[in-house]
Design a protein around this motif. Structure first.
Motif, PDB file in Angstrom:
ATOM      1  N   ASP A 128      64.298  39.357  28.506  1.00 40.00           N
ATOM      2  CA  ASP A 128      64.717  37.987  28.789  1.00 40.00           C
ATOM      3  C   ASP A 128      63.806  36.960  28.143  1.00 40.00           C
ATOM      4  N   TYR A 129      62.550  37.307  27.977  1.00 40.45           N
ATOM      5  CA  TYR A 129      61.561  36.404  27.380  1.00 40.45           C
ATOM      6  C   TYR A 129      60.695  37.195  26.408  1.00 40.45           C
ATOM      7  N   ARG A 130      60.111  36.468  25.445  1.00 36.83           N
ATOM      8  CA  ARG A 130      59.228  37.098  24.478  1.00 36.83           C
ATOM      9  C   ARG A 130      58.005  36.213  24.252  1.00 36.83           C
ATOM     10  N   VAL A 131      56.826  36.814  24.380  1.00 35.07           N
ATOM     11  CA  VAL A 131      55.554  36.167  24.065  1.00 35.07           C
ATOM     12  C   VAL A 131      54.934  36.949  22.930  1.00 35.07           C
ATOM     13  N   MET A 132      54.522  36.266  21.859  1.00 35.52           N
ATOM     14  CA  MET A 132      54.026  36.976  20.677  1.00 35.52           C
ATOM     15  C   MET A 132      52.664  36.468  20.260  1.00 35.52           C
ATOM     16  N   THR A 133      51.889  37.354  19.679  1.00 34.42           N
ATOM     17  CA  THR A 133      50.614  36.953  19.109  1.00 34.42           C
ATOM     18  C   THR A 133      50.822  35.871  18.057  1.00 34.42           C
ATOM     19  N   SER A 134      49.903  34.929  17.989  1.00 32.87           N
ATOM     20  CA  SER A 134      49.963  33.895  16.960  1.00 32.87           C
ATOM     21  C   SER A 134      49.305  34.353  15.666  1.00 32.87           C
ATOM     22  N   GLY A 135      48.710  35.545  15.690  1.00 33.50           N
ATOM     23  CA  GLY A 135      47.999  36.073  14.534  1.00 33.50           C
ATOM     24  C   GLY A 135      48.912  36.773  13.556  1.00 33.50           C
ATOM     25  N   LYS A 136      48.341  37.646  12.729  1.00 35.89           N
ATOM     26  CA  LYS A 136      49.093  38.321  11.690  1.00 35.89           C
ATOM     27  C   LYS A 136      50.011  39.378  12.299  1.00 35.89           C
ATOM     28  N   ALA A 137      51.305  39.126  12.208  1.00 34.88           N
ATOM     29  CA  ALA A 137      52.298  40.067  12.721  1.00 34.88           C
ATOM     30  C   ALA A 137      53.649  39.686  12.131  1.00 34.88           C
ATOM     31  N   TRP A 138      54.488  40.674  11.942  1.00 37.71           N
ATOM     32  CA  TRP A 138      55.835  40.445  11.448  1.00 37.71           C
ATOM     33  C   TRP A 138      56.837  40.998  12.457  1.00 37.71           C
ATOM     34  N   ALA A 139      58.029  40.414  12.437  1.00 37.04           N
ATOM     35  CA  ALA A 139      59.176  41.010  13.125  1.00 37.04           C
ATOM     36  C   ALA A 139      60.277  41.174  12.088  1.00 37.04           C
ATOM     37  N   CYS A 140      60.894  42.353  12.058  1.00 33.70           N
ATOM     38  CA  CYS A 140      61.846  42.627  10.982  1.00 33.70           C
ATOM     39  C   CYS A 140      62.790  43.756  11.382  1.00 33.70           C
ATOM     40  N   MET A 141      64.073  43.574  11.096  1.00 36.14           N
ATOM     41  CA  MET A 141      65.043  44.665  11.159  1.00 36.14           C
ATOM     42  C   MET A 141      65.188  45.190   9.736  1.00 36.14           C
ATOM     43  N   ASN A 142      64.416  46.183   9.371  1.00 39.13           N
ATOM     44  CA  ASN A 142      64.317  46.623   7.979  1.00 39.13           C
ATOM     45  C   ASN A 142      65.218  47.810   7.652  1.00 39.13           C
ATOM     46  N   GLU A 143      66.185  48.107   8.529  1.00 35.32           N
ATOM     47  CA  GLU A 143      67.071  49.247   8.277  1.00 35.32           C
ATOM     48  C   GLU A 143      67.814  49.124   6.951  1.00 35.32           C
ATOM     49  N   VAL A 144      68.184  47.899   6.587  1.00 32.10           N
ATOM     50  CA  VAL A 144      68.924  47.712   5.338  1.00 32.10           C
ATOM     51  C   VAL A 144      68.100  48.160   4.131  1.00 32.10           C
ATOM     52  N   HIS A 145      66.784  48.137   4.269  1.00 33.34           N
ATOM     53  CA  HIS A 145      65.918  48.499   3.150  1.00 33.34           C
ATOM     54  C   HIS A 145      65.682  50.002   3.031  1.00 33.34           C
ATOM     55  N   PHE A 146      65.855  50.739   4.149  1.00 35.65           N
ATOM     56  CA  PHE A 146      65.668  52.188   4.031  1.00 35.65           C
ATOM     57  C   PHE A 146      66.954  52.967   4.306  1.00 35.65           C
ATOM     58  N   GLY A 147      68.097  52.261   4.272  1.00 41.30           N
ATOM     59  CA  GLY A 147      69.388  52.940   4.299  1.00 41.30           C
ATOM     60  C   GLY A 147      69.799  53.517   5.627  1.00 41.30           C
ATOM     61  N   ALA A 148      69.517  52.803   6.712  1.00 40.53           N
ATOM     62  CA  ALA A 148      69.882  53.276   8.049  1.00 40.53           C
ATOM     63  C   ALA A 148      70.849  52.294   8.697  1.00 40.53           C
ATOM     64  N   PRO A 149      72.078  52.706   8.990  1.00 39.73           N
ATOM     65  CA  PRO A 149      73.024  51.794   9.641  1.00 39.73           C
ATOM     66  C   PRO A 149      72.631  51.510  11.088  1.00 39.73           C
ATOM     67  N   PHE A 150      73.098  50.355  11.583  1.00 40.55           N
ATOM     68  CA  PHE A 150      72.829  49.970  12.968  1.00 40.55           C
ATOM     69  C   PHE A 150      73.743  50.710  13.934  1.00 40.55           C
TER      70      PHE A 150
END
Length: 255
Positions: A128-150
């Protein structure tokens, strides 16, 4: 409590730092991969344990006229002895055969203390909520890059939580890597926190204390079920994932 229960190799730990706050720490290796065992023997049992403990606590508090003690909140965080990963996603070949996760009737908070990739990103968006570090971090749905369907459930979650078609395209079809600041701008996280894993968990706990009272009456989960009914139905009906080679054969057969 270590999970799986009675395991010599715990992959998660469930804590209860206050009577109304529960914290699940993911502890699978260096990058908190969401394997089938983590999903079925750590996350799902944790949801069941928290649900039961909260209901017992809530009923007791209400009988005693203690409305403030009837609420609850559940936090999921990556391994706390590092600041690099919340979760690096699924062990894909294994987890596409794994049943979906459960539902919980109290506010849930993802404490994103590092990189949040693929299914880790999806798990965060289920909260329901998300708290994230303000530092070095990424969020990514990278399936399209390694050929994995959702799986269908992934698509349904991002359609529900992102809403903006251009943003959904960036997330799902382009595999864009988002910084914490970009996620905050798009409303995909609710706040950023400094201080590494400790700071993120502290901020998530403060948020949990703020919103836990909303569950006291028992209607939080019922309302949530209503507003997310189509998404929950899509998740429950998640069909076997069609792979690219299968789709290719079907299309070529029609041409």
């Amino acid at each position: 409590m270590d999970l799986p229960i009675n395991s010599s190799n715990p992959l998660g730990a469930l804590h209860r730092p206050t009577p109304n706050i529960w914290v699940l720490e993911l502890k699978n290796g260096v990058d908190n991969r969401l394997t089938g065992v983590v999903c079925t023997k750590v996350i799902t049992p944790a949801l069941d344990i928290v649900e039961k403990e909260w209901r017992v606590t809530r009923n007791k508090a209400l009988k005693e006229g203690d409305n403030a003690g009837a609420g609850g909140a559940f936090i999921i965080v990556g391994k706390l002895d590092q600041n690099k990963f919340f979760s690096n996603g699924f062990d894909y070949p294994e987890v596409i055969k794994t049943p979906g996760l459960g539902f919980i009737y109290i506010p849930t908070i993802a404490a994103l203390n590092g990189h949040t990739f693929a299914a880790g990103f999806c798990l965060a968006m289920c909260c329901d909520y998300r708290v994230m570090t303000s530092g070095k971090a990424w969020a990514c749905m990278n399936e399209v890059h390694f050929g994995a369907p959702f799986p269908q459930s992934f698509s349904a979650i991002f359609q529900e939580k992102a809403r903006d078609p251009v943003l959904i395209r960036s997330i799902c079809l382009e595999g864009k890597k988002f910084t914490p600041q970009e996620l905050l701008k798009h409303g995909l996280v609710d706040q950023l926190a400094e201080g590494g894993s400790k700071g993120v968990l502290e901020a998530a706990t403060q948020l949990g204390e703020k919103v836990r009272a909303n569950a006291a009456s028992g209607v939080w989960g019922l309302i949530k079920k209503g507003i997310y009914s189509q998404t929950l139905q899509a998740m429950a009906e998640d069909r076997r994932q069609v792979m690219p080679f299968e789709e290719d054969a079907v299309v070529l057969a029609k041409l």
